[in-house]
Design an enzyme around this catalytic site. Structure first.
Site, PDB file in Angstrom:
ATOM      1  N   CYS A  48      -4.673 -24.320 -39.791  1.00 13.85           N
ATOM      2  CA  CYS A  48      -4.662 -23.166 -41.239  1.00 13.85           C
ATOM      3  C   CYS A  48      -5.443 -21.424 -40.008  1.00 13.85           C
ATOM      4  O   CYS A  48      -6.653 -21.870 -40.356  1.00 13.85           O
ATOM      5  CB  CYS A  48      -4.478 -23.382 -42.531  1.00 13.85           C
ATOM      6  SG  CYS A  48      -4.735 -22.300 -43.200  1.00 13.85           S
ATOM      7  N   CYS A  50      -5.758 -19.592 -41.439  1.00 10.98           N
ATOM      8  CA  CYS A  50      -6.628 -18.360 -42.952  1.00 10.98           C
ATOM      9  C   CYS A  50      -7.866 -17.830 -43.175  1.00 10.98           C
ATOM     10  O   CYS A  50      -8.667 -19.043 -42.380  1.00 10.98           O
ATOM     11  CB  CYS A  50      -5.936 -18.992 -44.046  1.00 10.98           C
ATOM     12  SG  CYS A  50      -7.230 -20.544 -45.213  1.00 10.98           S
ATOM     13  N   CYS A  53      -9.876 -21.408 -45.224  1.00  6.90           N
ATOM     14  CA  CYS A  53      -9.658 -23.165 -45.092  1.00  6.90           C
ATOM     15  C   CYS A  53     -11.307 -23.392 -44.283  1.00  6.90           C
ATOM     16  O   CYS A  53     -11.506 -22.216 -43.620  1.00  6.90           O
ATOM     17  CB  CYS A  53      -8.473 -23.052 -44.310  1.00  6.90           C
ATOM     18  SG  CYS A  53      -7.224 -23.385 -45.487  1.00  6.90           S
TER      19      CYS A  53
HETATM   20  N1  LIG Z   1      -4.430 -14.073 -44.648  1.00  9.10           N
HETATM   21  C1  LIG Z   1      -4.852 -14.596 -45.645  1.00  9.10           C
HETATM   22  C2  LIG Z   1      -4.043 -15.729 -45.579  1.00  9.10           C
HETATM   23  C3  LIG Z   1      -4.944 -16.482 -46.966  1.00  9.10           C
HETATM   24  C4  LIG Z   1      -3.457 -17.381 -47.391  1.00  9.10           C
HETATM   25  O1  LIG Z   1      -2.237 -17.227 -48.147  1.00  9.10           O
HETATM   26  N2  LIG Z   1      -3.670 -18.934 -47.136  1.00  9.10           N
HETATM   27  C5  LIG Z   1      -2.689 -20.193 -47.400  1.00  9.10           C
HETATM   28  C6  LIG Z   1      -2.442 -21.116 -46.447  1.00  9.10           C
HETATM   29  S1  LIG Z   1      -4.156 -22.288 -46.525  1.00  9.10           S
HETATM   30  C7  LIG Z   1      -3.880 -23.684 -46.025  1.00  9.10           C
HETATM   31  O2  LIG Z   1      -2.349 -24.384 -46.255  1.00  9.10           O
HETATM   32  C8  LIG Z   1      -3.425 -20.301 -49.072  1.00  9.10           C
HETATM   33  O3  LIG Z   1      -2.433 -21.354 -49.315  1.00  9.10           O
HETATM   34  N3  LIG Z   1      -3.753 -19.897 -49.791  1.00  9.10           N
HETATM   35  C9  LIG Z   1      -4.046 -19.867 -51.120  1.00  9.10           C
HETATM   36  C10 LIG Z   1      -5.774 -20.384 -50.900  1.00  9.10           C
HETATM   37  O4  LIG Z   1      -6.440 -19.971 -50.306  1.00  9.10           O
HETATM   38  O5  LIG Z   1      -6.049 -19.986 -52.771  1.00  9.10           O
HETATM   39  C11 LIG Z   1      -5.907 -14.998 -45.066  1.00  9.10           C
HETATM   40  O6  LIG Z   1      -6.174 -15.145 -43.670  1.00  9.10           O
HETATM   41  O7  LIG Z   1      -7.148 -15.057 -45.901  1.00  9.10           O
HETATM   42 ZN   LIG Z   2      -6.061 -21.882 -44.828  1.00  3.82          ZN
END
Ligand SMILES: N[C@@H](CCC(=O)N[C@@H](CSCO)C(=O)NCC(=O)O)C(=O)O
Ligand SMILES: [Zn+2]
Ligand SMILES: [Zn+2]
Length: 191
Positions: A48, A50, A53
């Site tokens: 991931c 993002c 994480c």
């Molecule tokens: N561009 C953003 C994306 C963040 C995002 O939507 N992350 C997803 C995936 S996390 C694991 O697969 C998500 O579902 N997030 C919900 C949360 O984190 O609470 C960025 O980079 O921050």
């Molecule tokens: Zn993530």
């Protein structure tokens, strides 16, 4: 030097054991580690990109998968856990000393409610499902990665045999859309 995607991807994938049924995760503190027991393998394990994480130092991507929440229990040093961002959909419980995320839980109505997000690399055991795909790839740009390097990043995943997406995999996106449609009372057309 090419940037590290994640040690588990850079050095080639190690296949998991389909019969593996769980193990323990521990945080990265030298002592008094937070210990979490998982009575299940991870599913939908993925890289991931993002910003939320947890990833090891120097890695561009996190590796994260899910387990049913009733298969997860905190066995030691629970008092060291704190929620990173209480307003996020996924409430990531991190060790306040070493920063590792032990599990992420969804408490609100959501297609993934009932599943906890975990990082199998925090376990010493072998057999965890290997990453299945890379999600939120373009999100690394938001954290400062030069957009000019994106072709190389995607090529690295492809050479490791992983498909890349800028949200989640088609299976997971279909699950989310199905949940949203059912909640809105949409009736599916017959095929
Ligand atoms: N561009 C953003 C994306 C963040 C995002 O939507 N992350 C997803 C995936 S996390 C694991 O697969 C998500 O579902 N997030 C919900 C949360 O984190 O609470 C960025 O980079 O921050
Ligand atoms: Zn993530
Ligand atoms: Zn710790």
């Amino acid at each position: 030097m090419a940037p590290s995607i994640h040690p588990l991807i850079d050095n080639g994938l190690t296949k998991g054991d389909p019969n593996f049924s769980g193990g323990t995760l521990h945080c990265r503190c030298p002592s008094n580690q937070v210990v979490v027991s998982l009575k299940s393998n991870v599913a939908h394990n993925h890289a991931c990109g993002c910003s939320k994480c947890w990833k090891p130092a120097g890695a561009l991507f996190s590796i994260v998968g899910v387990v049913p929440r009733d298969k997860l229990s905190v066995e030691a040093n629970q008092s060291k856990l704190k929620i990173v961002d209480p307003s996020a959909v996924i409430q990531r419980h991190a060790c306040k000393d070493c920063g590792a995320h032990l599990f992420g839980r969804i408490e609100r109505e959501h297609p993934f409610h009932g599943l906890d997000f975990v990082h199998a690399e925090l376990s010493d055991q072998k057999g965890w499902q290997e990453p299945q795909f890379a999600g939120f790839v373009s999100s690394i740009i938001e954290q400062g990665f030069n957009p000019k390097g994106m072709d190389d990043v995607r090529a690295k995943f492809h050479s490791a045999g992983l498909e890349t997406y800028d949200a989640l995999s088609p299976v997971l996106m279909d699950l989310i859309a199905t949940f949203t449609a059912q909640k809105a009372g949409v009736k599916f057309a017959n095929l």
